[in-house]
Design an enzyme around this catalytic site. Structure first.
Site, PDB file in Angstrom:
ATOM      1  N   ASP A  67     -11.563  50.859  39.599  1.00 44.09           N
ATOM      2  CA  ASP A  67     -10.549  50.272  40.481  1.00 44.09           C
ATOM      3  C   ASP A  67     -11.085  50.029  41.898  1.00 44.09           C
ATOM      4  O   ASP A  67     -11.630  50.926  42.541  1.00 44.09           O
ATOM      5  CB  ASP A  67      -9.352  51.217  40.531  1.00 44.09           C
ATOM      6  N   SER A 121      -6.775  45.505  42.034  1.00 41.75           N
ATOM      7  CA  SER A 121      -5.977  46.208  41.030  1.00 41.75           C
ATOM      8  C   SER A 121      -4.802  45.346  40.563  1.00 41.75           C
ATOM      9  O   SER A 121      -5.018  44.213  40.131  1.00 41.75           O
ATOM     10  CB  SER A 121      -5.519  47.559  41.588  1.00 41.75           C
TER      11      SER A 121
END
Length: 756
Positions: free
Chosen positions: A218, A74
């Site tokens: 993610d 991320s």
């Protein structure tokens, strides 16, 4: 661990790594550099909190510690990826402080990225519902991430030809999640921009990213702290920086969203239990960042400072490790800035895929890039924004495929917006009252490369607008417009002393045909002809009545600039509208009476002859700090050879531009002054004293022609206002207490929501 290295674990914020020299200098000198232990850096995800990693990188650079492997998830993948490409910690900090993070993580692009012809309608509704083939269409996330993607592409330009991340200055891998299976996906090759974007595609926030036959989100869902990935890459010593607070406690699970978020990260929590013991230097920062959330992009500077303080605490550890490794394994001097030279690229060809509703010719003409042309990353970014700004497209990404000798093939992938949108807004205004605004926008209606919309206002003061716009020209910078407009507003006639005399209704309608040419995304010149209809209706009164209707033609030229940085409470940029026209072919049916007796228009000096009109209205915003800006409003509106009393006069007053020929002016309501000529200047200072809360003091002065009301021809008007405003999901909410020296009355003006 390699021979000669002993790790001692101590309690506290980090693990103190002690490296003991076990041999003589002669033995150390004989140690092979190829046997040097590999130092890995792992950076966790955490949204805005992940920017604290930058301070750790700066401390590592200051210590002269060479990192051999980088992994991240991320935001950790972005910061770590840039570091692996060759950016130093200081360079990444400079980039982070300059970027407009709130814009990159917004569900709408910046106003500056929108084409001029689309700016007026852009981002002025509470709800926008897309329809595909007659049915509502929901995306896999709210944010498509075009602005983020283009910014990453610009930052990753130095490694545009590197398709295997092991070939970066530091070998790199990032982590994403297969949304179909929930499995960990380690990304180590392909297009790095796409990989970074996939690694931080927060579920239900960002749209999923397609790589190959998989849709990725993610990586924090399954592996937010990819220490295991670093070990799989051959790491001997792992430095792990973790900004995540892990799973929330039961008393923190308050809303259904909190619970859903918790459920989505159970798998990562299990993975963390394996990752934490594998760290040789573990750097937790959740406690220092407890006042910041993953969405705290308005606090970038503060978050970076938290990381810098943490980095200073860890500096002795990094320095000790660097010195010990350098003594055992002598090698080339440490370099903080390792970024390779980034040359411009020559495009051998341009290919576009994903087009369904729009044609490739329109796309390429709007792109303004040519095969065999040589372009910089900034030029390519601007070209993509020229196409994206038409709002035909939801996401535009590109890959540069090397073909040798500085040439690359440009492969563009497009995801189109749905052709149909239904939009809704609510508004309350002191002048118009409560309004429900409904809009239907349709692209490619009847002919391709066009945009049509109809907007209706349901209110005591109803309004209706329809517009058709068609792109024309070789570069699609020309546009043909056909529009219609209608409003029915209730006004009040005022006397010379600003006393209320009588109410009346003013109906205005027009049909307009024009041709415009846009220069960039912020400027337009045009010409057109407008048929206008005006009608007055007043009740019987002891005062002078004006009633009846007239229609006329207005042929004009126009010039416009809109470089504002945002729609609501901008902090910089210019909004300018200029129009000069010739009004002719009038068909008057206006009557003036007093006490029920019609008056002769010639005697009153009222004549409906042809006349000229010029209008210049501008707003200029100058930033005076991170939270404040000065607003300069200027109006210069004049008619020439005009003898029509109030019929085509300029309506002064009010705080927002709502009706035709209006000149907003603080201190008076709409229509308290109607004049054929006016020059006005207003100055306001907007200060954001709390997040989304503004204080806006304002002062203004104007000179206008008072000939319509008798007495002195030129009159002076001054006004003052003190406003408080709040930006909400419903639009701006603003209340202003205002006063004018000439009226001598304190008045209140309220506007809530987006205006028509």
């Amino acid at each position: 661990m390699k021979p000669g290295l002993i790790v001692h674990v101590s309690r506290g914020i980090s693990v103190l790594l002690l490296i003991i020299f076990t041999g003589s200098r002669e033995v150390a000198a004989q140690q092979s550099v190829s046997n040097r232990p590999k130092v890995a850096l792992t950076l966790s995800g955490g949204g805005a909190r992940g920017l604290a990693h930058i301070g750790i990188l700066e401390a590592i650079d200051s210590a002269g510690l060479k990192v051999d492997i980088v992994t991240g998830t991320s935001m950790g993948s972005i910061v770590g990826g840039l570091y692996a490409m060759g950016y130093s910690g200081n360079q990444i900090e400079a980039v982070a402080r300059q970027l407009h993070w709130n814009s990159l993580f917004a569900n709408q692009p910046d106003l500056t990225d929108i084409s001029y012809e689309e700016k007026r309608e852009y981002n002025r509704y509470i709800i926008e519902i897309p329809f595909e083939y007659g049915k509502p269409k929901l995306a896999s996330g709210v944010i498509s991430g075009e602005a983020l993607w283009l910014e990453l592409a610009k930052l990753c330009w130095p490694v545009k030809d590197v398709k295997h991340f092991k070939d970066f200055n530091i070998p790199f891998k990032c982590v994403a999640t297969d949304v179909a299976t929930g499995q960990i996906v380690t990304l180590d090759s392909g297009e790095v921009v796409t990989s970074l974007r996939a690694s931080m595609a927060i579920p239900s926030i960002f749209t999923a990213v397609k790589i190959g036959d998989r849709k990725l989100v993610d990586g924090g869902v399954v592996r937010n702290f990819p220490v295991v990935t670093a070990k799989e890459m051959g790491a001997d010593i792992v430095i792990g920086a973790n900004v995540s607070g892990g799973l929330r406690k039961s008393d923190q699970l308050v809303t259904p969203i909190d619970i859903l978020y918790q459920l989505g990260f159970y798998k990562d929590a299990e993975d963390f239990q394996k990752a934490r013991p594998l760290c040789d230097v573990y750097i937790p920062m959740s406690k220092e960042l407890e006042n910041y959330s993953a969405a705290s992009f308005g606090s970038v500077d503060s978050i970076i400072e938290v990381g810098r303080r943490k980095g200073k605490e860890l500096y002795p550890v990094f320095k000790h490790l660097a010195d010990s490794l350098n003594a055992l394994y002598p090698e080339a001097p440490f370099q903080a800035n390792r970024l390779p030279f980034a040359a411009d690229v020559e495009l051998s060809s341009i290919n576009v895929s994903g087009l369904v509703h729009s044609d490739q010719k329109f796309f390429l003409q709007r792109l303004h890039l040519k095969p065999n042309g040589c372009y910089s990353p900034t030029q390519i970014k601007n070209a993509i924004q020229n196409v994206f700004g038409t709002r035909f497209y939801k996401l535009i990404t590109y890959n540069l495929v090397p073909e040798g000798y500085g040439r690359s093939r440009m492969d563009i992938t497009v995801e189109e917006n749905p052709l149909t949108y239904v939009k809704v807004a609510l508004n309350y205004n002191t002048f118009t009252g409560a309004n429900a605004i409904i809009n239907l926008t349709q692209r490619n209606f009847i002919v391709p490369n066009s945009r049509s919309f109809v907007t209706a206002v349901i209110s005591e003061n109803p309004r209706l607008e329809a517009e058709y716009f068609k792109y024309l020209g070789r570069s699609r910078n020309f546009g043909f417009g056909l529009s219609a407009y209608y409003e029915n507003n209730g006004f009040t006639f005022y006397g010379d002393d600003f006393s209320r005399q009588q109410p009346y209704r003013n109906k205005y309608a027009n049909v307009n045909v024009d041709l415009q040419y846009t220069i960039g995304r912020n400027m337009s010149i045009g010409a057109g002809t407008r048929w206008e209809y005006i009608k007055y209706k007043t009740p019987y009164s002891i005062f002078q009545d004006v009633r009846g209707s007239t229609n006329q033609f207005n042929t004009y030229v126009s010039y416009g600039i809109n470089s504002l940085n945002q729609k609501v409470y901008p902090t910089k940029g210019l909004l300018l509208d200029f129009e000069a026209g010739y009004i002719y072919n009038q068909h008057p049916g206006i009557k003036v009476s007093q006490n029920g007796e019609e008056l002769d228009l010639e005697t009153l000096g009222v004549r409906f002859n042809n006349f000229q009109r010029a209008m210049l209205n501008m707003k200029y915003y100058i930033p005076t700090g991170r939270k404040s800006a000065v607003e300069l409003d200027g109006n210069a509106d004049f008619t020439f050879n005009y003898h029509q009393s109030v019929v085509n006069g300029f309506v002064m007053g009010g705080m927002t531009n709502i009706t035709h020929n209006q000149v907003p002016f603080v201190g008076i309501y709409e229509g308290e002054v109607i004049t054929p000529r006016v020059g006005a200047l207003q100055v306001a200072w907007q200060y954001e004293f709390m997040r989304n809360l503004y204080a806006i003091p304002r002062v203004g002065g104007a000179i206008y022609d008072g000939e319509l009301t008798g007495g002195n021809r030129y009159k002076y008007l001054s006004g003052y206002g003190l406003g408080a405003a709040y930006t909400s999901r419903l639009g701006p909410i603003e209340a202003t207490m205002m006063y004018s020296d000439q009226s001598g009355q304190i008045k209140f003006y309220v506007n809530m929501g987006f205006n028509f």
